[in-house]
Design a protein around this motif. Structure first.
Motif, PDB file in Angstrom:
ATOM      1  N   LEU A 151     -17.504  21.560  -7.302  1.00  9.86           N
ATOM      2  CA  LEU A 151     -18.612  22.777  -6.989  1.00  9.86           C
ATOM      3  C   LEU A 151     -19.467  22.847  -8.304  1.00  9.86           C
ATOM      4  CD1 LEU A 151     -19.933  24.639  -4.924  1.00  9.86           C
ATOM      5  CD2 LEU A 151     -18.307  26.290  -5.857  1.00  9.86           C
ATOM      6  N   LEU A 152     -20.591  22.520  -8.266  1.00 10.97           N
ATOM      7  CA  LEU A 152     -21.441  22.859  -9.327  1.00 10.97           C
ATOM      8  C   LEU A 152     -22.109  24.166  -9.294  1.00 10.97           C
ATOM      9  CD1 LEU A 152     -23.642  19.482  -9.622  1.00 10.97           C
ATOM     10  CD2 LEU A 152     -21.255  19.978 -10.355  1.00 10.97           C
ATOM     11  N   LEU A 153     -21.869  25.103 -10.285  1.00 14.99           N
ATOM     12  CA  LEU A 153     -22.280  26.295 -10.338  1.00 14.99           C
ATOM     13  C   LEU A 153     -23.272  26.550 -11.387  1.00 14.99           C
ATOM     14  CD1 LEU A 153     -18.927  28.301  -9.351  1.00 14.99           C
ATOM     15  CD2 LEU A 153     -20.913  28.115  -7.962  1.00 14.99           C
ATOM     16  N   PRO A 154     -24.402  26.907 -11.389  1.00 18.18           N
ATOM     17  CA  PRO A 154     -25.106  27.374 -12.435  1.00 18.18           C
ATOM     18  C   PRO A 154     -24.729  28.582 -13.150  1.00 18.18           C
ATOM     19  CG  PRO A 154     -26.385  26.667 -10.520  1.00 18.18           C
ATOM     20  CD  PRO A 154     -25.076  26.758 -10.214  1.00 18.18           C
ATOM     21  N   SER A 155     -24.886  28.792 -14.218  1.00 23.17           N
ATOM     22  CA  SER A 155     -24.255  30.032 -14.945  1.00 23.17           C
ATOM     23  C   SER A 155     -25.228  30.946 -15.337  1.00 23.17           C
ATOM     24  CB  SER A 155     -23.611  29.840 -16.258  1.00 23.17           C
ATOM     25  OG  SER A 155     -24.442  29.099 -17.235  1.00 23.17           O
ATOM     26  N   ASP A 156     -26.686  30.950 -14.555  1.00 26.44           N
ATOM     27  CA  ASP A 156     -27.522  32.068 -14.811  1.00 26.44           C
ATOM     28  C   ASP A 156     -28.118  32.771 -13.810  1.00 26.44           C
ATOM     29  OD1 ASP A 156     -28.812  29.799 -13.854  1.00 26.44           O
ATOM     30  OD2 ASP A 156     -30.343  29.254 -15.385  1.00 26.44           O
ATOM     31  N   HIS A 157     -27.329  32.839 -12.676  1.00 27.42           N
ATOM     32  CA  HIS A 157     -27.683  33.406 -11.541  1.00 27.42           C
ATOM     33  C   HIS A 157     -27.102  35.122 -11.560  1.00 27.42           C
ATOM     34  CE1 HIS A 157     -27.960  29.334  -9.168  1.00 27.42           C
ATOM     35  NE2 HIS A 157     -28.979  29.652 -10.262  1.00 27.42           N
ATOM     36  N   TYR A 158     -28.067  35.703 -11.016  1.00 30.21           N
ATOM     37  CA  TYR A 158     -27.493  37.292 -10.766  1.00 30.21           C
ATOM     38  C   TYR A 158     -27.455  37.417  -9.205  1.00 30.21           C
ATOM     39  CZ  TYR A 158     -27.652  42.096  -9.270  1.00 30.21           C
ATOM     40  OH  TYR A 158     -27.505  43.488  -8.907  1.00 30.21           O
ATOM     41  N   VAL A 159     -26.305  37.776  -8.839  1.00 30.11           N
ATOM     42  CA  VAL A 159     -26.057  37.985  -7.371  1.00 30.11           C
ATOM     43  C   VAL A 159     -25.608  39.447  -6.865  1.00 30.11           C
ATOM     44  CG1 VAL A 159     -24.907  37.018  -5.204  1.00 30.11           C
ATOM     45  CG2 VAL A 159     -25.350  35.473  -7.000  1.00 30.11           C
ATOM     46  N   ALA A 160     -26.503  40.156  -6.086  1.00 36.10           N
ATOM     47  CA  ALA A 160     -26.133  41.424  -5.601  1.00 36.10           C
ATOM     48  C   ALA A 160     -25.133  41.549  -4.779  1.00 36.10           C
ATOM     49  CB  ALA A 160     -27.722  42.330  -5.201  1.00 36.10           C
ATOM     50  N   GLN A 161     -24.801  40.669  -3.875  1.00 36.94           N
ATOM     51  CA  GLN A 161     -23.898  40.657  -2.678  1.00 36.94           C
ATOM     52  C   GLN A 161     -23.258  39.479  -2.885  1.00 36.94           C
ATOM     53  OE1 GLN A 161     -26.306  41.034   0.859  1.00 36.94           O
ATOM     54  NE2 GLN A 161     -27.399  42.696  -0.308  1.00 36.94           N
ATOM     55  N   GLU A 162     -22.151  39.592  -3.690  1.00 38.16           N
ATOM     56  CA  GLU A 162     -21.280  38.375  -4.046  1.00 38.16           C
ATOM     57  C   GLU A 162     -20.602  38.109  -2.890  1.00 38.16           C
ATOM     58  OE1 GLU A 162     -20.676  36.188  -6.391  1.00 38.16           O
ATOM     59  OE2 GLU A 162     -21.645  37.111  -8.195  1.00 38.16           O
ATOM     60  N   SER A 163     -19.919  38.996  -1.848  1.00 36.45           N
ATOM     61  CA  SER A 163     -19.345  38.461  -0.746  1.00 36.45           C
ATOM     62  C   SER A 163     -19.996  37.544   0.163  1.00 36.45           C
ATOM     63  CB  SER A 163     -18.938  39.727   0.080  1.00 36.45           C
ATOM     64  OG  SER A 163     -19.735  40.454   0.365  1.00 36.45           O
ATOM     65  N   THR A 164     -21.421  37.588   0.262  1.00 33.04           N
ATOM     66  CA  THR A 164     -22.162  36.829   1.084  1.00 33.04           C
ATOM     67  C   THR A 164     -22.179  35.484   0.472  1.00 33.04           C
ATOM     68  OG1 THR A 164     -23.564  38.832   1.624  1.00 33.04           O
ATOM     69  CG2 THR A 164     -24.373  36.451   2.133  1.00 33.04           C
ATOM     70  N   LEU A 165     -22.403  35.399  -0.797  1.00 37.13           N
ATOM     71  CA  LEU A 165     -22.498  34.075  -1.490  1.00 37.13           C
ATOM     72  C   LEU A 165     -21.168  33.657  -1.479  1.00 37.13           C
ATOM     73  CD1 LEU A 165     -23.901  31.774  -3.143  1.00 37.13           C
ATOM     74  CD2 LEU A 165     -23.456  33.292  -5.248  1.00 37.13           C
ATOM     75  N   GLN A 166     -19.988  34.118  -1.642  1.00 39.96           N
ATOM     76  CA  GLN A 166     -18.885  33.610  -1.618  1.00 39.96           C
ATOM     77  C   GLN A 166     -18.334  32.869  -0.263  1.00 39.96           C
ATOM     78  OE1 GLN A 166     -17.024  34.141  -4.410  1.00 39.96           O
ATOM     79  NE2 GLN A 166     -15.031  33.453  -3.962  1.00 39.96           N
ATOM     80  N   ARG A 167     -18.718  33.370   0.723  1.00 41.46           N
ATOM     81  CA  ARG A 167     -18.613  32.934   2.120  1.00 41.46           C
ATOM     82  C   ARG A 167     -19.413  31.540   2.121  1.00 41.46           C
ATOM     83  NH1 ARG A 167     -18.720  38.365   3.910  1.00 41.46           N
ATOM     84  NH2 ARG A 167     -21.048  38.238   4.251  1.00 41.46           N
ATOM     85  N   SER A 168     -20.370  31.291   1.516  1.00 43.30           N
ATOM     86  CA  SER A 168     -21.357  30.251   1.678  1.00 43.30           C
ATOM     87  C   SER A 168     -20.714  29.171   0.755  1.00 43.30           C
ATOM     88  CB  SER A 168     -22.738  30.496   1.077  1.00 43.30           C
ATOM     89  OG  SER A 168     -23.553  31.330   2.272  1.00 43.30           O
ATOM     90  N   LEU A 169     -20.207  29.671  -0.319  1.00 43.56           N
ATOM     91  CA  LEU A 169     -19.428  28.759  -1.453  1.00 43.56           C
ATOM     92  C   LEU A 169     -18.344  28.205  -0.604  1.00 43.56           C
ATOM     93  CD1 LEU A 169     -19.823  30.876  -4.468  1.00 43.56           C
ATOM     94  CD2 LEU A 169     -21.128  28.630  -3.957  1.00 43.56           C
ATOM     95  N   GLN A 170     -17.718  28.908   0.064  1.00 40.00           N
ATOM     96  CA  GLN A 170     -16.253  28.442   0.922  1.00 40.00           C
ATOM     97  C   GLN A 170     -16.958  27.598   1.699  1.00 40.00           C
ATOM     98  OE1 GLN A 170     -13.020  29.394  -0.210  1.00 40.00           O
ATOM     99  NE2 GLN A 170     -12.424  27.798   1.034  1.00 40.00           N
ATOM    100  N   ALA A 171     -17.872  27.996   2.678  1.00 41.46           N
ATOM    101  CA  ALA A 171     -18.287  26.832   3.485  1.00 41.46           C
ATOM    102  C   ALA A 171     -18.601  25.462   3.024  1.00 41.46           C
ATOM    103  CB  ALA A 171     -19.527  27.601   4.415  1.00 41.46           C
ATOM    104  N   ALA A 172     -19.299  25.730   1.841  1.00 40.87           N
ATOM    105  CA  ALA A 172     -19.711  24.126   1.273  1.00 40.87           C
ATOM    106  C   ALA A 172     -18.609  23.308   0.964  1.00 40.87           C
ATOM    107  CB  ALA A 172     -20.483  24.484   0.052  1.00 40.87           C
ATOM    108  N   MET A 173     -17.634  24.169   0.479  1.00 40.64           N
ATOM    109  CA  MET A 173     -16.286  23.256  -0.113  1.00 40.64           C
ATOM    110  C   MET A 173     -15.626  22.834   1.295  1.00 40.64           C
ATOM    111  SD  MET A 173     -14.866  25.567  -3.499  1.00 40.64           S
ATOM    112  CE  MET A 173     -14.197  24.276  -3.948  1.00 40.64           C
ATOM    113  N   GLU A 174     -15.713  23.577   2.384  1.00 37.56           N
ATOM    114  CA  GLU A 174     -14.999  22.839   3.561  1.00 37.56           C
ATOM    115  C   GLU A 174     -15.772  21.848   4.062  1.00 37.56           C
ATOM    116  OE1 GLU A 174     -14.823  26.579   5.905  1.00 37.56           O
ATOM    117  OE2 GLU A 174     -13.261  27.316   5.100  1.00 37.56           O
ATOM    118  N   TYR A 175     -17.019  22.042   3.821  1.00 40.95           N
ATOM    119  CA  TYR A 175     -17.877  20.965   4.136  1.00 40.95           C
ATOM    120  C   TYR A 175     -17.338  19.779   3.556  1.00 40.95           C
ATOM    121  CZ  TYR A 175     -22.374  18.322   5.174  1.00 40.95           C
ATOM    122  OH  TYR A 175     -23.183  17.292   5.579  1.00 40.95           O
TER     123      TYR A 175
END
Length: 340
Positions: free
Chosen positions: A126-150
Protein backbone atom coordinates in the motif's frame (compact mmCIF):
# COMPACT_ATOMS: atom_id res chain seq x y z
CA UNK A 1 -15.60 -5.22 9.89
CA UNK A 2 -14.84 -6.05 13.52
CA UNK A 3 -11.73 -4.99 15.43
CA UNK A 4 -10.71 -8.65 15.56
CA UNK A 5 -10.84 -9.03 11.79
CA UNK A 6 -8.86 -5.81 11.35
CA UNK A 7 -6.22 -7.17 13.69
CA UNK A 8 -6.12 -10.38 11.65
CA UNK A 9 -5.65 -8.42 8.43
CA UNK A 10 -2.89 -6.37 10.07
CA UNK A 11 -1.07 -9.61 10.70
CA UNK A 12 -1.32 -10.86 7.08
CA UNK A 13 2.22 -12.01 6.32
CA UNK A 14 2.54 -10.41 2.89
CA UNK A 15 0.90 -7.00 3.39
CA UNK A 16 3.25 -4.01 3.53
CA UNK A 17 2.78 -0.26 3.74
CA UNK A 18 5.22 2.16 2.13
CA UNK A 19 5.15 5.78 3.27
CA UNK A 20 6.44 8.09 0.54
CA UNK A 21 8.44 10.77 2.39
CA UNK A 22 11.26 11.83 0.07
CA UNK A 23 9.65 14.77 -1.75
CA UNK A 24 10.83 18.37 -1.64
CA UNK A 25 7.45 20.12 -1.33
CA UNK A 26 8.73 23.01 -3.43
CA UNK A 27 5.29 24.55 -4.11
CA UNK A 28 4.84 25.19 -0.39
CA UNK A 29 8.17 26.89 0.28
CA UNK A 30 6.46 30.22 0.89
CA UNK A 31 5.14 28.64 4.10
CA UNK A 32 7.86 26.17 5.04
CA UNK A 33 11.08 28.19 4.81
CA UNK A 34 12.77 28.83 8.14
CA UNK A 35 13.99 32.36 9.06
CA UNK A 36 17.52 31.22 8.26
CA UNK A 37 16.40 30.53 4.68
CA UNK A 38 16.29 26.73 4.88
CA UNK A 39 13.12 25.24 3.31
CA UNK A 40 11.58 22.41 5.32
CA UNK A 41 9.94 19.68 3.18
CA UNK A 42 6.21 19.82 3.91
CA UNK A 43 5.98 16.23 5.12
CA UNK A 44 8.00 17.27 8.18
CA UNK A 45 5.54 20.08 8.95
CA UNK A 46 2.32 20.08 10.95
CA UNK A 47 -0.92 21.63 9.77
CA UNK A 48 -1.73 23.24 13.11
CA UNK A 49 0.60 22.18 15.88
CA UNK A 50 -0.07 18.43 16.15
CA UNK A 51 1.92 15.59 14.65
CA UNK A 52 3.83 16.28 11.46
CA UNK A 53 2.23 15.06 8.24
CA UNK A 54 4.71 12.20 7.90
CA UNK A 55 3.94 11.08 11.46
CA UNK A 56 0.24 11.06 10.54
CA UNK A 57 1.06 8.85 7.55
CA UNK A 58 3.12 6.48 9.71
CA UNK A 59 0.20 6.19 12.15
CA UNK A 60 -2.07 5.40 9.18
CA UNK A 61 0.32 2.69 7.99
CA UNK A 62 0.71 1.06 11.41
CA UNK A 63 -3.05 0.82 11.84
CA UNK A 64 -3.22 -1.35 8.71
CA UNK A 65 -0.19 -3.64 8.70
CA UNK A 66 2.16 -5.15 11.23
CA UNK A 67 4.84 -2.69 12.40
CA UNK A 68 7.57 -4.95 10.99
CA UNK A 69 6.15 -4.43 7.50
CA UNK A 70 5.88 -0.63 7.57
CA UNK A 71 8.51 1.07 5.39
CA UNK A 72 9.29 4.65 4.52
CA UNK A 73 11.38 6.12 1.75
CA UNK A 74 13.26 9.28 2.70
CA UNK A 75 15.94 11.41 1.09
CA UNK A 76 19.52 11.58 2.28
CA UNK A 77 19.46 15.38 2.03
CA UNK A 78 16.59 15.46 4.57
CA UNK A 79 18.59 13.55 7.20
CA UNK A 80 18.38 16.42 9.71
CA UNK A 81 14.59 16.04 9.85
CA UNK A 82 13.85 12.33 9.56
CA UNK A 83 16.69 11.28 11.84
CA UNK A 84 15.13 13.24 14.72
CA UNK A 85 11.64 11.77 14.30
CA UNK A 86 11.20 8.53 16.29
CA UNK A 87 8.43 7.36 13.93
CA UNK A 88 11.06 7.18 11.17
CA UNK A 89 14.38 6.82 12.94
CA UNK A 90 13.22 3.76 14.91
CA UNK A 91 12.09 1.78 11.86
CA UNK A 92 13.90 -1.54 11.38
CA UNK A 93 17.04 -0.87 9.37
CA UNK A 94 15.85 -2.52 6.12
CA UNK A 95 12.56 -0.60 6.32
CA UNK A 96 14.02 2.91 6.37
CA UNK A 97 14.83 3.26 2.68
CA UNK A 98 17.19 6.17 2.02
CA UNK A 99 17.70 7.40 -1.52
CA UNK A 100 20.72 9.61 -2.30
CA UNK A 101 18.83 12.20 -4.34
CA UNK A 102 15.42 12.92 -5.82
CA UNK A 103 14.75 11.49 -9.27
CA UNK A 104 10.97 11.76 -9.22
CA UNK A 105 8.22 9.65 -7.72
CA UNK A 106 8.64 6.73 -10.14
CA UNK A 107 12.31 6.19 -9.29
CA UNK A 108 11.58 6.49 -5.57
CA UNK A 109 8.82 3.89 -5.80
CA UNK A 110 10.94 1.52 -7.91
CA UNK A 111 13.85 1.83 -5.46
CA UNK A 112 11.50 1.04 -2.58
CA UNK A 113 9.91 -1.93 -4.37
CA UNK A 114 13.33 -3.49 -4.93
CA UNK A 115 14.05 -3.15 -1.20
CA UNK A 116 10.71 -4.65 -0.16
CA UNK A 117 10.95 -7.53 -2.65
CA UNK A 118 14.36 -8.39 -1.19
CA UNK A 119 12.52 -9.17 2.08
CA UNK A 120 9.29 -10.64 0.68
CA UNK A 121 8.96 -11.90 -2.88
CA UNK A 122 5.16 -12.04 -2.47
CA UNK A 123 4.73 -8.60 -0.94
CA UNK A 124 1.49 -6.70 -1.39
CA UNK A 125 2.12 -3.00 -0.95
CA UNK A 126 0.00 0.00 0.00
CA UNK A 127 1.59 3.29 -1.14
CA UNK A 128 0.82 6.15 1.26
CA UNK A 129 1.89 9.72 0.50
CA UNK A 130 3.17 11.58 3.56
CA UNK A 131 1.82 15.05 2.77
CA UNK A 132 -1.94 14.56 3.21
CA UNK A 133 -4.24 16.08 5.79
CA UNK A 134 -7.37 14.05 6.62
CA UNK A 135 -10.11 15.44 8.89
CA UNK A 136 -12.02 12.13 9.19
CA UNK A 137 -9.41 9.39 9.48
CA UNK A 138 -11.96 6.64 10.13
CA UNK A 139 -13.56 7.21 6.71
CA UNK A 140 -10.22 6.98 4.93
CA UNK A 141 -9.26 4.00 7.09
CA UNK A 142 -12.22 1.99 5.82
CA UNK A 143 -11.24 2.75 2.23
CA UNK A 144 -7.62 1.78 2.85
CA UNK A 145 -8.78 -1.50 4.32
CA UNK A 146 -11.03 -2.06 1.29
CA UNK A 147 -8.07 -1.45 -1.03
CA UNK A 148 -5.97 -4.03 0.78
CA UNK A 149 -8.82 -6.54 0.67
CA UNK A 150 -9.13 -5.84 -3.06
CA UNK A 151 -5.47 -6.77 -3.51
CA UNK A 152 -5.96 -10.00 -1.58
CA UNK A 153 -8.60 -10.93 -4.17
CA UNK A 154 -6.71 -9.57 -7.17
CA UNK A 155 -3.00 -9.00 -6.39
CA UNK A 156 -1.97 -8.41 -10.00
CA UNK A 157 -4.28 -5.46 -10.65
CA UNK A 158 -3.17 -2.19 -9.02
CA UNK A 159 -6.06 -0.32 -7.43
CA UNK A 160 -6.06 3.44 -6.85
CA UNK A 161 -8.09 5.34 -4.29
CA UNK A 162 -10.11 8.16 -5.87
CA UNK A 163 -11.77 10.65 -3.56
CA UNK A 164 -15.32 11.82 -4.23
CA UNK A 165 -14.90 15.59 -4.74
CA UNK A 166 -16.91 18.02 -2.66
CA UNK A 167 -16.24 20.72 -5.28
CA UNK A 168 -14.29 21.17 -8.54
CA UNK A 169 -10.62 22.02 -8.00
CA UNK A 170 -8.23 22.92 -10.77
CA UNK A 171 -5.14 22.25 -8.62
CA UNK A 172 -5.74 18.50 -8.35
CA UNK A 173 -5.49 15.50 -10.65
CA UNK A 174 -8.57 13.43 -11.53
CA UNK A 175 -9.33 9.78 -12.22
CA UNK A 176 -12.26 9.18 -14.56
CA UNK A 177 -13.78 5.76 -13.71
CA UNK A 178 -15.20 3.44 -16.34
CA UNK A 179 -16.93 0.05 -16.00
CA UNK A 180 -17.40 -2.07 -12.88
CA UNK A 181 -14.69 -4.71 -12.57
CA UNK A 182 -15.21 -8.22 -11.14
CA UNK A 183 -13.58 -7.35 -7.80
CA UNK A 184 -15.69 -4.43 -6.59
CA UNK A 185 -13.86 -1.52 -8.18
CA UNK A 186 -14.11 0.29 -11.47
CA UNK A 187 -11.74 0.25 -14.38
CA UNK A 188 -9.91 3.49 -15.16
CA UNK A 189 -10.95 5.33 -18.31
CA UNK A 190 -8.38 8.14 -18.14
CA UNK A 191 -6.41 10.54 -15.96
CA UNK A 192 -6.73 14.32 -16.14
CA UNK A 193 -4.03 16.37 -14.44
CA UNK A 194 -4.90 19.82 -13.04
CA UNK A 195 -7.57 20.84 -15.56
CA UNK A 196 -8.95 24.34 -15.92
CA UNK A 197 -11.78 24.92 -13.45
CA UNK A 198 -14.64 24.64 -16.01
CA UNK A 199 -13.19 21.33 -17.22
CA UNK A 200 -12.80 20.16 -13.62
CA UNK A 201 -16.48 20.94 -13.03
CA UNK A 202 -17.45 18.82 -16.05
CA UNK A 203 -15.29 15.95 -14.81
CA UNK A 204 -16.88 16.08 -11.35
CA UNK A 205 -20.39 16.09 -12.85
CA UNK A 206 -19.43 13.03 -14.89
CA UNK A 207 -18.33 11.12 -11.79
CA UNK A 208 -14.62 11.95 -11.82
CA UNK A 209 -12.63 11.42 -8.62
CA UNK A 210 -9.71 13.28 -7.09
CA UNK A 211 -6.49 11.30 -7.51
CA UNK A 212 -5.06 10.78 -4.00
CA UNK A 213 -2.00 8.87 -5.26
CA UNK A 214 -2.82 6.14 -2.74
CA UNK A 215 -2.27 2.82 -4.54
CA UNK A 216 -2.42 -0.83 -3.50
CA UNK A 217 -1.10 -3.83 -5.47
CA UNK A 218 1.35 -6.65 -5.30
CA UNK A 219 4.90 -5.38 -5.51
CA UNK A 220 5.38 -7.50 -8.64
CA UNK A 221 2.38 -5.89 -10.34
CA UNK A 222 3.81 -2.43 -9.65
CA UNK A 223 7.22 -3.55 -10.88
CA UNK A 224 5.60 -4.83 -14.08
CA UNK A 225 4.36 -1.31 -14.87
CA UNK A 226 8.00 -0.31 -15.34
CA UNK A 227 9.12 -3.15 -17.58
CA UNK A 228 7.67 -2.21 -21.00
CA UNK A 229 9.56 1.11 -21.14
CA UNK A 230 12.16 1.00 -18.37
CA UNK A 231 13.43 -2.59 -18.19
CA UNK A 232 17.16 -1.58 -18.25
CA UNK A 233 16.61 0.72 -15.26
CA UNK A 234 14.76 -2.03 -13.36
CA UNK A 235 17.46 -4.59 -14.03
CA UNK A 236 20.33 -2.27 -13.10
CA UNK A 237 18.61 -1.25 -9.89
CA UNK A 238 17.88 -4.86 -8.94
CA UNK A 239 21.55 -5.77 -9.40
CA UNK A 240 23.08 -2.77 -7.63
CA UNK A 241 20.61 -2.57 -4.75
CA UNK A 242 20.58 -6.37 -4.42
CA UNK A 243 24.37 -6.44 -4.06
CA UNK A 244 24.31 -3.62 -1.54
CA UNK A 245 21.66 -5.33 0.58
CA UNK A 246 23.25 -8.78 0.37
CA UNK A 247 26.82 -7.84 1.19
CA UNK A 248 26.32 -4.73 3.33
CA UNK A 249 29.73 -3.67 2.06
CA UNK A 250 31.23 -0.19 2.25
CA UNK A 251 30.98 0.00 -1.52
CA UNK A 252 27.24 -0.56 -1.61
CA UNK A 253 26.17 3.02 -0.93
CA UNK A 254 28.66 4.65 -3.37
CA UNK A 255 27.39 2.30 -6.08
CA UNK A 256 23.81 3.41 -5.39
CA UNK A 257 24.87 7.08 -5.41
CA UNK A 258 26.61 6.55 -8.75
CA UNK A 259 23.54 4.82 -10.18
CA UNK A 260 21.33 7.74 -9.11
CA UNK A 261 23.55 10.22 -10.97
CA UNK A 262 22.70 8.36 -14.18
CA UNK A 263 18.98 7.88 -13.64
CA UNK A 264 16.39 10.04 -15.41
CA UNK A 265 13.71 11.98 -13.57
CA UNK A 266 10.48 9.95 -13.86
CA UNK A 267 7.02 10.81 -12.58
CA UNK A 268 4.93 7.80 -11.51
CA UNK A 269 1.61 9.28 -12.65
CA UNK A 270 2.78 10.70 -15.97
CA UNK A 271 5.39 8.11 -16.97
CA UNK A 272 3.90 4.92 -15.48
CA UNK A 273 0.16 5.13 -14.83
CA UNK A 274 -0.84 7.11 -17.92
CA UNK A 275 -0.94 4.66 -20.79
CA UNK A 276 -1.62 1.71 -18.47
CA UNK A 277 -5.25 2.59 -17.69
CA UNK A 278 -6.46 -0.82 -18.90
CA UNK A 279 -4.39 -2.50 -16.17
CA UNK A 280 -5.75 -0.35 -13.32
CA UNK A 281 -8.85 -0.06 -11.16
CA UNK A 282 -10.11 2.61 -8.79
CA UNK A 283 -12.09 2.52 -5.55
CA UNK A 284 -14.18 5.53 -4.54
CA UNK A 285 -13.42 7.15 -1.18
CA UNK A 286 -16.31 9.11 0.39
CA UNK A 287 -15.61 12.75 1.38
CA UNK A 288 -13.36 12.70 4.45
CA UNK A 289 -11.86 16.18 4.67
CA UNK A 290 -8.84 15.22 2.56
CA UNK A 291 -6.29 17.69 1.24
CA UNK A 292 -2.84 17.26 -0.26
CA UNK A 293 -1.81 20.72 1.06
CA UNK A 294 -0.14 21.25 -2.29
CA UNK A 295 -0.19 25.06 -2.37
CA UNK A 296 -0.52 27.93 0.13
CA UNK A 297 -4.08 28.39 -1.14
CA UNK A 298 -4.98 24.78 -0.32
CA UNK A 299 -3.41 25.09 3.13
CA UNK A 300 -5.57 28.14 3.80
CA UNK A 301 -8.73 26.46 2.53
CA UNK A 302 -8.02 23.37 4.63
CA UNK A 303 -7.47 25.43 7.75
CA UNK A 304 -10.73 27.30 7.20
CA UNK A 305 -12.79 24.22 6.33
CA UNK A 306 -11.58 21.48 8.60
CA UNK A 307 -9.55 22.69 11.56
CA UNK A 308 -11.97 25.35 12.81
CA UNK A 309 -9.17 27.88 12.94
CA UNK A 310 -10.26 31.23 11.53
CA UNK A 311 -7.30 33.09 12.96
CA UNK A 312 -3.99 31.68 14.08
CA UNK A 313 -1.42 33.06 16.48
CA UNK A 314 2.20 33.98 15.76
CA UNK A 315 4.42 31.68 13.75
CA UNK A 316 5.41 28.64 15.77
CA UNK A 317 8.41 26.46 15.03
CA UNK A 318 8.61 23.24 17.00
CA UNK A 319 11.67 21.05 17.25
CA UNK A 320 11.22 19.23 13.96
CA UNK A 321 8.36 20.85 12.11
CA UNK A 322 6.68 24.08 11.16
CA UNK A 323 3.08 24.92 12.01
CA UNK A 324 1.58 25.44 8.55
CA UNK A 325 -1.60 27.07 9.83
CA UNK A 326 0.37 29.75 11.65
CA UNK A 327 2.65 30.23 8.65
CA UNK A 328 -0.37 30.61 6.38
CA UNK A 329 -1.86 33.31 8.59
CA UNK A 330 1.48 35.15 8.43
CA UNK A 331 1.60 34.63 4.66
CA UNK A 332 -1.90 36.05 4.12
CA UNK A 333 -1.14 39.09 6.27
CA UNK A 334 2.01 39.67 4.22
CA UNK A 335 0.06 39.50 0.95
CA UNK A 336 -2.52 41.95 2.29
CA UNK A 337 0.17 44.48 3.12
CA UNK A 338 -0.54 44.38 6.85
CA UNK A 339 2.21 45.52 9.20
CA UNK A 340 3.72 42.47 10.92
Amino acid sequence: MTDASRAADRGHPNQWALVLAAGEGSRLRALTTQPCGTPVPKQFCSLSGGQSLVEDAMTRARSLVDAERVCAIVAQQHHRWWSSMPALATLPHPNLIVQPSNRGTAIGILYSLVHILSQDADAQVLLLPSDHYVAQESTLQRSLQAAMEYVLRCPDRPVLLGLQPDEPDGELGYIVPDQLDPFGGRTVARFVEKPELPVAAQIVRAGGLWNTFIIAASARALLNLFLPRFAPIVMEMQVIVGNALEHRSAGGWPAIVDMYTRLPDLDFSRDLLEGHEALLSVLRVPPCGWSDLGTPHRVGETVRKFTGERTVGPMTELSTYINLAARHAHFERSLSGAVL
